[in-house]
Design a protein around this motif. Structure first.
Motif, mmCIF file in Angstrom:
data_model
loop_
_atom_site.group_PDB
_atom_site.id
_atom_site.type_symbol
_atom_site.label_atom_id
_atom_site.label_comp_id
_atom_site.label_asym_id
_atom_site.label_seq_id
_atom_site.Cartn_x
_atom_site.Cartn_y
_atom_site.Cartn_z
ATOM 1 N N ASN A 1 0.798 -1.225 0.000
ATOM 2 C CA ASN A 1 0.000 0.000 0.000
ATOM 3 C C ASN A 1 0.831 1.275 0.000
ATOM 4 O O ASN A 1 0.320 2.343 -0.334
ATOM 5 C CB ASN A 1 -0.967 0.000 1.188
ATOM 6 N N PHE A 2 2.076 1.167 0.389
ATOM 7 C CA PHE A 2 2.981 2.322 0.414
ATOM 8 C C PHE A 2 4.282 1.903 -0.248
ATOM 9 O O PHE A 2 5.261 1.576 0.412
ATOM 10 C CB PHE A 2 3.221 2.785 1.854
ATOM 11 N N SER A 3 4.266 1.901 -1.566
ATOM 12 C CA SER A 3 5.395 1.371 -2.335
ATOM 13 C C SER A 3 6.702 2.120 -2.081
ATOM 14 O O SER A 3 7.778 1.577 -2.291
ATOM 15 C CB SER A 3 5.064 1.375 -3.827
ATOM 16 N N ASP A 4 6.611 3.350 -1.619
ATOM 17 C CA ASP A 4 7.814 4.143 -1.357
ATOM 18 C C ASP A 4 8.279 4.049 0.101
ATOM 19 O O ASP A 4 9.174 4.776 0.518
ATOM 20 C CB ASP A 4 7.579 5.602 -1.731
ATOM 21 N N LEU A 5 7.711 3.139 0.866
ATOM 22 C CA LEU A 5 8.010 3.041 2.303
ATOM 23 C C LEU A 5 9.504 2.893 2.581
ATOM 24 O O LEU A 5 10.037 3.524 3.490
ATOM 25 C CB LEU A 5 7.240 1.868 2.918
ATOM 26 N N LYS A 6 10.195 2.099 1.786
ATOM 27 C CA LYS A 6 11.628 1.880 2.028
ATOM 28 C C LYS A 6 12.465 3.116 1.713
ATOM 29 O O LYS A 6 13.641 3.176 2.075
ATOM 30 C CB LYS A 6 12.118 0.684 1.215
ATOM 31 N N ASP A 7 11.882 4.104 1.044
ATOM 32 C CA ASP A 7 12.602 5.327 0.687
ATOM 33 C C ASP A 7 12.264 6.498 1.606
ATOM 34 O O ASP A 7 12.638 7.626 1.338
ATOM 35 C CB ASP A 7 12.286 5.718 -0.761
ATOM 36 N N ARG A 8 11.572 6.231 2.692
ATOM 37 C CA ARG A 8 11.120 7.305 3.582
ATOM 38 C C ARG A 8 12.001 7.439 4.818
ATOM 39 O O ARG A 8 12.281 6.473 5.515
ATOM 40 C CB ARG A 8 9.702 7.042 4.074
ATOM 41 N N ILE A 9 12.401 8.664 5.069
ATOM 42 C CA ILE A 9 13.035 9.017 6.335
ATOM 43 C C ILE A 9 12.057 9.960 7.025
ATOM 44 O O ILE A 9 11.623 10.957 6.445
ATOM 45 C CB ILE A 9 14.401 9.693 6.126
ATOM 46 N N ARG A 10 11.687 9.625 8.222
ATOM 47 C CA ARG A 10 10.706 10.408 8.960
ATOM 48 C C ARG A 10 11.423 11.322 9.928
ATOM 49 O O ARG A 10 12.342 10.903 10.644
ATOM 50 C CB ARG A 10 9.786 9.458 9.715
ATOM 51 N N ILE A 11 10.994 12.569 9.972
ATOM 52 C CA ILE A 11 11.534 13.562 10.903
ATOM 53 C C ILE A 11 10.350 14.085 11.703
ATOM 54 O O ILE A 11 9.398 14.599 11.127
ATOM 55 C CB ILE A 11 12.230 14.718 10.156
ATOM 56 N N GLU A 12 10.396 13.910 13.012
ATOM 57 C CA GLU A 12 9.302 14.358 13.863
ATOM 58 C C GLU A 12 9.813 15.375 14.871
ATOM 59 O O GLU A 12 10.744 15.101 15.625
ATOM 60 C CB GLU A 12 8.675 13.177 14.599
#
Length: 136
Positions: A118-129
């Motif tokens: 469902n989130f094909s780009d998940l492995k390319d995500r860096i999350r900043i919170e």
């Protein structure tokens, strides 16, 4: 703050919450950085270190922490907080590998596959919170 105050006002207007007391304890603002496929979370280690040095100079009573995979020694989560005790922060920035984060939280491989499908780009995500405690 304006968005959160508006949100609280709307909640108070709801017929089930009219007589409720609502207060904000903290505000979290998430950002997602999409890296290219040839890099991984660890590829940005120098940037995390520079940010850590800047944070240490600006917040001498703060902390700069890295959560690493023990076997690969690669960072998975970086935290900069304004307190030596992370849970006692007033402001905090957390940067993490979103795929690895979800992978550690799902029950099994089927659930992980659901997220990847469902989130094909998940492995390319860096999350900043960015998280800020609201002092009232």
């Amino acid at each position: 703050m304006e968005v959160n105050e508006h949100f609280c006002r709307k909640l108070k207007e709801h017929y089930l919450l009219r007589n409720s007391y609502i207060s904000l304890e903290r505000v979290d603002i998430p950002f997602t950085y999409y890296k290219n496929a040839q890099h991984d979370f660890h590829s940005f280690l120098n940037i995390y270190m520079i940010l850590g040095e800047v944070h240490a100079k600006k917040r001498p009573n703060g902390i700069e922490k890295s959560y690493n995979d023990l076997l690969t020694k690669k960072s998975e989560t970086i935290t900069y907080a304004d307190s030596k005790t992370i849970s006692a922060y007033n402001s905090k920035v957390t940067i993490y590998n979103q795929y690895e984060n979800i992978k550690t939280k799902v029950a099994d491989e089927d659930e992980l596959k659901f997220y990847i499908d469902n989130f094909s780009d998940l492995k390319d995500r860096i999350r900043i919170e960015f998280s800020k405690r609201i002092i009232s």
